[in-house]
Structure formats: C-alpha cells, structure tokens
Write a protein that holds these residues in place. Structure first.
Motif, PDB file in Angstrom:
ATOM      1  N   ILE A   1      53.553 -12.320 -19.931  1.00  0.00           N
ATOM      2  CA  ILE A   1      54.174 -11.268 -19.117  1.00  0.00           C
ATOM      3  C   ILE A   1      53.467 -11.150 -17.768  1.00  0.00           C
ATOM      4  O   ILE A   1      54.095 -10.831 -16.755  1.00  0.00           O
ATOM      5  N   ASN A   2      52.175 -11.463 -17.746  1.00  0.00           N
ATOM      6  CA  ASN A   2      51.439 -11.438 -16.486  1.00  0.00           C
ATOM      7  C   ASN A   2      51.930 -12.556 -15.557  1.00  0.00           C
ATOM      8  O   ASN A   2      52.017 -12.357 -14.347  1.00  0.00           O
TER       9      ASN A   2
ATOM     10  N   LEU B   1      51.239  -8.694 -11.549  1.00  0.00           N
ATOM     11  CA  LEU B   1      51.312  -7.241 -11.404  1.00  0.00           C
ATOM     12  C   LEU B   1      51.061  -6.500 -12.719  1.00  0.00           C
ATOM     13  O   LEU B   1      50.719  -5.321 -12.701  1.00  0.00           O
ATOM     14  N   PHE B   2      51.217  -7.187 -13.836  1.00  0.00           N
ATOM     15  CA  PHE B   2      50.956  -6.540 -15.122  1.00  0.00           C
ATOM     16  C   PHE B   2      49.467  -6.245 -15.307  1.00  0.00           C
ATOM     17  O   PHE B   2      49.093  -5.426 -16.141  1.00  0.00           O
ATOM     18  N   SER B   3      48.617  -6.888 -14.514  1.00  0.00           N
ATOM     19  CA  SER B   3      47.186  -6.615 -14.610  1.00  0.00           C
ATOM     20  C   SER B   3      46.870  -5.171 -14.226  1.00  0.00           C
ATOM     21  O   SER B   3      45.855  -4.619 -14.670  1.00  0.00           O
TER      22      SER B   3
ATOM     23  N   SER C   1      48.408 -10.846 -22.937  1.00  0.00           N
ATOM     24  CA  SER C   1      49.480 -10.499 -22.004  1.00  0.00           C
ATOM     25  C   SER C   1      49.727 -11.579 -20.962  1.00  0.00           C
ATOM     26  O   SER C   1      50.425 -11.337 -19.975  1.00  0.00           O
TER      27      SER C   1
ATOM     28  N   MET D   1      54.992 -13.839 -15.660  1.00  0.00           N
ATOM     29  CA  MET D   1      56.363 -13.481 -15.249  1.00  0.00           C
ATOM     30  C   MET D   1      56.375 -12.420 -14.152  1.00  0.00           C
ATOM     31  O   MET D   1      57.272 -12.412 -13.318  1.00  0.00           O
ATOM     32  N   THR D   2      55.400 -11.537 -14.148  1.00  0.00           N
ATOM     33  CA  THR D   2      55.366 -10.485 -13.127  1.00  0.00           C
ATOM     34  C   THR D   2      54.458 -10.862 -11.951  1.00  0.00           C
ATOM     35  O   THR D   2      54.155 -10.006 -11.123  1.00  0.00           O
ATOM     36  N   LEU D   3      54.032 -12.130 -11.908  1.00  0.00           N
ATOM     37  CA  LEU D   3      53.178 -12.639 -10.832  1.00  0.00           C
ATOM     38  C   LEU D   3      51.869 -11.863 -10.704  1.00  0.00           C
ATOM     39  O   LEU D   3      51.374 -11.612  -9.613  1.00  0.00           O
TER      40      LEU D   3
END
Length: 117
Positions: free
Chosen positions: A60-61, A67-69, A57, A63-65
């Motif tokens: 996408i992690n 927050l995907f964590s 991931s 790209m979302t700075l």
C-alpha cells in the motif's frame, strides 16, 4: 543524527507542538519529563515496531507513492500515547496524531539536514 540528539529534538518538538495546539485540545503533554519519556518511547518503538509495520504495509505504501508512511507515523505516535498514558500525553483523534506526525517529520528532516557532520 545521534540517538540522544534525536530524543532531545523530539522532546523539544513535543513541548513546542503541545504549546502551539494548547487552545485547540488536539495535543496534550503534561510536563517536560513526560515529553522526554515520550520521546524515548517513540525512539524505541521506531527501532522495534516501525520496521515491521513498514514491511507489512509495503504494497500500500508503494501504491500511494510513500504517503501511507504518514499513517504509520501517526500509528507510532498513538502507540507512544498508549504506552506513556493518555492522562499525561494524548491526541484528540487519529487525525491530530497524523498532523503532529507530519509537522514532526518536516522539522526532523530540516534539522537532520543541518546537524549532519
């Protein structure tokens, strides 16, 4: 933090959060021993599975700075619930697992800062 210290802290957090959300039905832990087992399983999953999910991931992690964590932590808690057994340890929804993951991450960050040698 030490491996066993983290397991003990997660056990206490599981019990405290289950008590906090007892009336809502969002999070359920049947006993202290189940919380200890869930903490051990979560620690093992964090060592074995979480790095793989984190690498998969990574785009996408980024790209979302980061927050995907939170979603990854929610997935880890859902996997813990699956391995322990939903009869003894469960979340009402994935959103509840993510909320518990956020609270646990904040508490672990605060406690890790105070337990450094």
């Amino acid at each position: 933090m030490n491996f066993f210290t983290r397991i003990l802290i997660d056990t206490i957090l599981f019990i405290a959060l289950a008590g906090l959300f007892a009336q809502t039905g969002m999070f359920y832990v049947s006993s202290i021993w189940v919380a200890l087992l869930a903490s051990f399983i979560l620690a093992c999953l964090n060592v074995l599975v979480k790095p793989i999910l984190w690498v998969l991931s990574l785009p996408i992690n980024i790209m979302t700075l980061g927050l995907f964590s939170i979603v990854i932590n929610g997935v880890m808690l859902q996997l813990t619930s699956y391995f322990v057994g939903s009869m003894y340890f469960h979340f009402s929804s994935f959103g509840a697992a993510m909320l518990i993951a956020i609270i646990m991450s904040v508490c672990n960050a605060i406690l890790a800062d105070h337990t450094n040698d």
